[in-house]
Design an enzyme around this catalytic site. Sequence first.
Site, PDB file in Angstrom:
ATOM      1  N   GLY A  76      23.648 -15.626  -3.196  1.00 28.96           N
ATOM      2  CA  GLY A  76      23.605 -14.771  -2.003  1.00 28.96           C
ATOM      3  C   GLY A  76      24.485 -13.536  -2.163  1.00 28.96           C
ATOM      4  O   GLY A  76      24.135 -12.449  -1.698  1.00 28.96           O
ATOM      5  N   ASP A  77      25.612 -13.696  -2.841  1.00 27.69           N
ATOM      6  CA  ASP A  77      26.512 -12.551  -3.065  1.00 27.69           C
ATOM      7  C   ASP A  77      25.863 -11.549  -4.007  1.00 27.69           C
ATOM      8  O   ASP A  77      26.013 -10.335  -3.847  1.00 27.69           O
ATOM      9  CB  ASP A  77      27.842 -13.011  -3.679  1.00 27.69           C
ATOM     10  CG  ASP A  77      28.479 -14.131  -2.886  1.00 27.69           C
ATOM     11  OD1 ASP A  77      28.231 -14.220  -1.670  1.00 27.69           O
ATOM     12  OD2 ASP A  77      29.214 -14.931  -3.497  1.00 27.69           O
ATOM     13  N   ALA A  78      25.154 -12.076  -5.005  1.00 30.91           N
ATOM     14  CA  ALA A  78      24.452 -11.202  -5.949  1.00 30.91           C
ATOM     15  C   ALA A  78      23.345 -10.442  -5.220  1.00 30.91           C
ATOM     16  O   ALA A  78      23.174  -9.233  -5.421  1.00 30.91           O
ATOM     17  CB  ALA A  78      23.858 -12.018  -7.094  1.00 30.91           C
ATOM     18  N   GLY A 113      24.925  -7.719  -3.477  1.00 33.43           N
ATOM     19  CA  GLY A 113      25.375  -6.684  -4.418  1.00 33.43           C
ATOM     20  C   GLY A 113      24.247  -5.736  -4.791  1.00 33.43           C
ATOM     21  O   GLY A 113      24.407  -4.506  -4.755  1.00 33.43           O
TER      22      GLY A 113
END
Length: 345
Positions: free
Chosen positions: A299-301, A304
Amino acid sequence: MAKGKFELLCLENPLLDIQGVGDQALLDKYDLKANDAILAEEKHMGLYDDLIQNHDAKLIAGGAAQNTARGAQYILPPDSTIYIGCIGKDKYGETLKDITAKAGVRVEYRYDEEQPTGRCGVVITGHNRSLCTDLAAANCYKLDHLKQPEIWKLVEEAKFYYVGGYHLTVCVPAILALAEEAAAKDKVFMLNLSAPFIPQFFKDPLDQTLPYCDYVIANETEATAYAESHGLNTKDIKEIAKHVALLPKKNAGRPRTVVFTQGTDPTITAVAKDGDVETSQCAVHAIGSEMINDTNGAGDAFAGGFVAGIVQGKPLETAVDMGQWLAKLSIQELGPSYPFPKQTY
Ligand code: 26A
């Protein structure tokens, strides 16, 4: 490549991930769910050593928005991204700093004198990941740090702010300072809901922040948690997206965009303008299950890649697709990491 001017500034909790492969017995031992993110209590404190000693755990750079900052910088020109948070004066902190700096992100940490660097126990079971965070120094971020003249200058020079919702448990005044700067100077303010427990248990600070948000990013379980804690009486992700898009907004000059990912199902977007809301769907980048290493940081990717697209002024569908592209790359790596040599979108 043209040099960036630190246009993107991210704020949240720098953590070192202690990631190992576990099983149901390990989850049961610490009362963890297979796919969740929680704050550690006393009963969880043995997990970290257990992971290192009995589960061959690896130490990897983590902290949700720090992963997102590295992801955005992976795509953006050099010197585009700044990351702010609080660490301890210790070896884990130095490791974090090195990895983040090597990814090209400028780090401006506050160093806490007493607390050690925060850590996140990551238990991998199949394609699930359970995150159990001992914030320690990450919990000691202070508005004073952000307001130091040399740091605030960076804030003033940035044009896009990305805050991990996890920081709502740490320093709401710092979040609101960025949010107000964005609204006052017509800059872009983006928030990730981060985990179901944020809308559940940090409802008031979240509700204080949402009026400033130009972009709200979340996954389907966070969206559902929002709906539940706000009495929306629906589990329909598109309906929840529309509701959030239409919430009151400080800077009426920018529409609010809501982006809800749904694992392998299409990502839902909702854009509100002048009381109307337009929704659309974007497919994910399919990947064979045998290619997946782990989903820690997926999810962070996504965030990003998405944020990099927004900073580059790409259309919404392209920014979402950039997020899907980076998420696909990251889940093939160990933890919240990105492949080197660099691939280009
Ligand atoms: C306040 N909490 C619970 C947290 C986190 C967190 N980052 C900031 N604050 N709990 C887990 N993480 C990070 O999420 C990433 C995966 O999305 C982990 O460090 C992990 O790298």
